[in-house]
Scaffold this motif. Sequence first.
Motif, short mmCIF file in Angstrom:
data_model
loop_
_atom_site.label_atom_id
_atom_site.label_comp_id
_atom_site.label_asym_id
_atom_site.label_seq_id
_atom_site.Cartn_x
_atom_site.Cartn_y
_atom_site.Cartn_z
N LYS A 327 0.83 -1.18 -0.06
CA LYS A 327 -0.09 0.03 0.02
C LYS A 327 0.92 1.21 0.11
CE LYS A 327 -3.73 2.15 2.53
NZ LYS A 327 -4.59 2.21 3.55
N PHE A 328 0.92 2.17 -1.09
CA PHE A 328 1.70 3.01 -1.22
C PHE A 328 1.45 4.41 -0.10
CE2 PHE A 328 1.69 1.44 -5.67
CZ PHE A 328 3.06 1.07 -5.67
N SER A 329 2.42 4.90 0.21
CA SER A 329 2.12 6.16 1.04
C SER A 329 1.13 7.20 0.51
CB SER A 329 3.52 6.86 1.31
OG SER A 329 3.28 8.09 2.01
N SER A 331 1.56 10.09 0.69
CA SER A 331 2.07 11.16 -0.09
C SER A 331 2.46 11.03 -1.51
CB SER A 331 3.43 11.68 0.91
OG SER A 331 4.15 10.64 1.05
N THR A 332 2.42 9.70 -1.97
CA THR A 332 3.08 9.53 -3.18
C THR A 332 1.96 9.98 -4.21
OG1 THR A 332 3.86 7.27 -2.46
CG2 THR A 332 3.76 7.48 -4.62
N GLU A 333 2.38 10.70 -5.14
CA GLU A 333 1.45 10.99 -6.03
C GLU A 333 0.91 9.80 -7.30
OE1 GLU A 333 3.20 14.31 -8.22
OE2 GLU A 333 3.80 15.45 -6.48
N VAL A 334 0.02 10.24 -7.97
CA VAL A 334 -0.45 8.90 -8.81
C VAL A 334 0.54 8.78 -9.95
CG1 VAL A 334 -2.54 8.56 -10.30
CG2 VAL A 334 -2.76 9.77 -8.11
N LYS A 335 1.09 9.66 -10.47
CA LYS A 335 1.97 9.65 -11.64
C LYS A 335 3.30 8.55 -11.03
CE LYS A 335 4.37 14.11 -10.81
NZ LYS A 335 4.85 15.36 -11.56
N GLU A 336 3.44 8.57 -9.78
CA GLU A 336 4.71 7.98 -9.45
C GLU A 336 4.55 6.48 -9.07
OE1 GLU A 336 5.51 10.34 -5.82
OE2 GLU A 336 6.86 11.50 -6.84
N LYS A 337 3.04 6.31 -8.79
CA LYS A 337 2.78 4.94 -8.27
C LYS A 337 2.93 3.64 -9.44
CE LYS A 337 -0.61 6.38 -4.98
NZ LYS A 337 -2.15 6.27 -4.41
N PRO A 339 5.28 3.60 -12.19
CA PRO A 339 6.56 3.19 -12.33
C PRO A 339 6.98 2.49 -11.00
CG PRO A 339 6.33 5.52 -12.17
CD PRO A 339 5.15 5.05 -12.19
N MET A 340 6.46 2.82 -9.71
CA MET A 340 6.91 1.94 -8.52
C MET A 340 6.19 0.71 -8.73
SD MET A 340 6.56 5.20 -5.61
CE MET A 340 6.67 4.19 -4.27
N SER A 346 8.84 -6.34 -11.32
CA SER A 346 9.71 -7.00 -12.18
C SER A 346 10.89 -7.60 -11.20
CB SER A 346 10.67 -5.81 -12.94
OG SER A 346 11.24 -4.75 -11.88
N MET A 347 10.76 -7.60 -9.74
CA MET A 347 11.64 -8.05 -8.96
C MET A 347 11.50 -9.65 -8.97
SD MET A 347 11.33 -5.64 -5.58
CE MET A 347 11.73 -3.71 -5.58
N PRO A 348 12.56 -10.31 -8.99
CA PRO A 348 12.64 -11.83 -8.99
C PRO A 348 11.95 -12.25 -7.67
CG PRO A 348 14.98 -11.15 -8.71
CD PRO A 348 14.11 -9.76 -8.99
N ARG A 349 11.08 -13.45 -8.08
CA ARG A 349 10.42 -13.96 -6.93
C ARG A 349 10.86 -15.47 -6.70
NH1 ARG A 349 4.54 -12.43 -8.40
NH2 ARG A 349 5.45 -10.95 -10.16
N SER A 350 11.16 -15.87 -5.47
CA SER A 350 11.74 -17.15 -5.24
C SER A 350 10.50 -18.09 -5.39
CB SER A 350 12.32 -17.42 -3.87
OG SER A 350 12.63 -18.62 -3.38
#
Length: 359
Positions: A327-329, A331-337, A339-340, A346-350
């Motif tokens: 759950k994003f903060s 304070s995080t703007e919509v346009k930033e969410k 790419p985050m 894209s992070m590898p998962r075990s």
Amino acid sequence: MRNISEFSDDLLVKILLLTPMQDVMATSLLSKRWRYVWKLVPKLEYDDSYNATASQFIDILYTHETLVVLRLKQALIEDVPSSAFFRCLKTLSLIDVIFSSDKTVDRFLSCCPILETLDVDLWIREEVKTFAICVPSLQRLKIKNIVGGYKNAREGHGFVINAPSLIYLKIIDHLSGFFSLVKMPEKVEANIHLRHCDSEELLGSLTSAKKISLCLKPKMDSYHPECDFDQLVSLELCVMCSLDWLNLLLRHSPKLRFLRFKIFRDSRCRNSKSVRSKWEQPSCIPECLMLSLETVEWVGYKGTQEEKCVLMYLLENGSFLKKMSVKFSLSTEVKEKIPMQMEIESMPRSSSKCRLSFT
């Protein structure tokens, strides 16, 4: 029409339960019939906000035989007579209650042999240096010890807790300089938000806890617990101050199934102002990541480098993970969410069964 005095005690008690506290006690003056009826009332609330002392009220209360619930607010307790005994009291609430000494606190609580629930909400006063809670029957304890703004710790002031039957403990304390806590029984749930006390010593008393929530000063590198947290299945950490505890708790919690990171707004965390080192991943993978950790939740994710490193490490090594919720903060703007979110996806998962969710 029947006179109200002719009603049964049970009916009169029901009427008194709907009557303001000061009027309940005043009924004892009506007649001999009413003299002791008020003492049958199982629940009393006393607010002394507008009076100098509560001594008269407390003196009479000491002989109450059937009281089950008692709530005191801004009362002054100067002495506890040797005859005092609340044999039926199970729930006690003390809101800014002034005790005359350490001994008065101990004597007052010793009058409650079957007490199960205790709420203490106060700021430290000079009269009491050690607020000792030694109640063998106690099952639920809440301590809130804060006042407007942040001040330095009061040296030599604090709580001592000896309650071996506890199943729930919540402490929010910004003022005490020390704590002493007898080791908790198994399956206890503990919510600890502290600013000044010895965090290492406190954690050493929680090794049998099943659920722990922590907002603590960053740990000292030299701390190594004597025992594992081998009953711990649920862990919640304040992301602002307690990430330093993550590696240690993962390493010593072999049965951990649920992990949550969040900002503890209710405790207004300031522990993060302490000097803390950058988070570094463990040299070896903790047992819980390989065999038990199923769910990770991150509430208030800002995408800092440290947060990304922790999140990536958990995904890469969480072989048993089934769900990662972010759950994003606010304070995080919509346009930033977007790419985050893409970066996390894209992070590898075990774990091939790990499902990502974003809110």
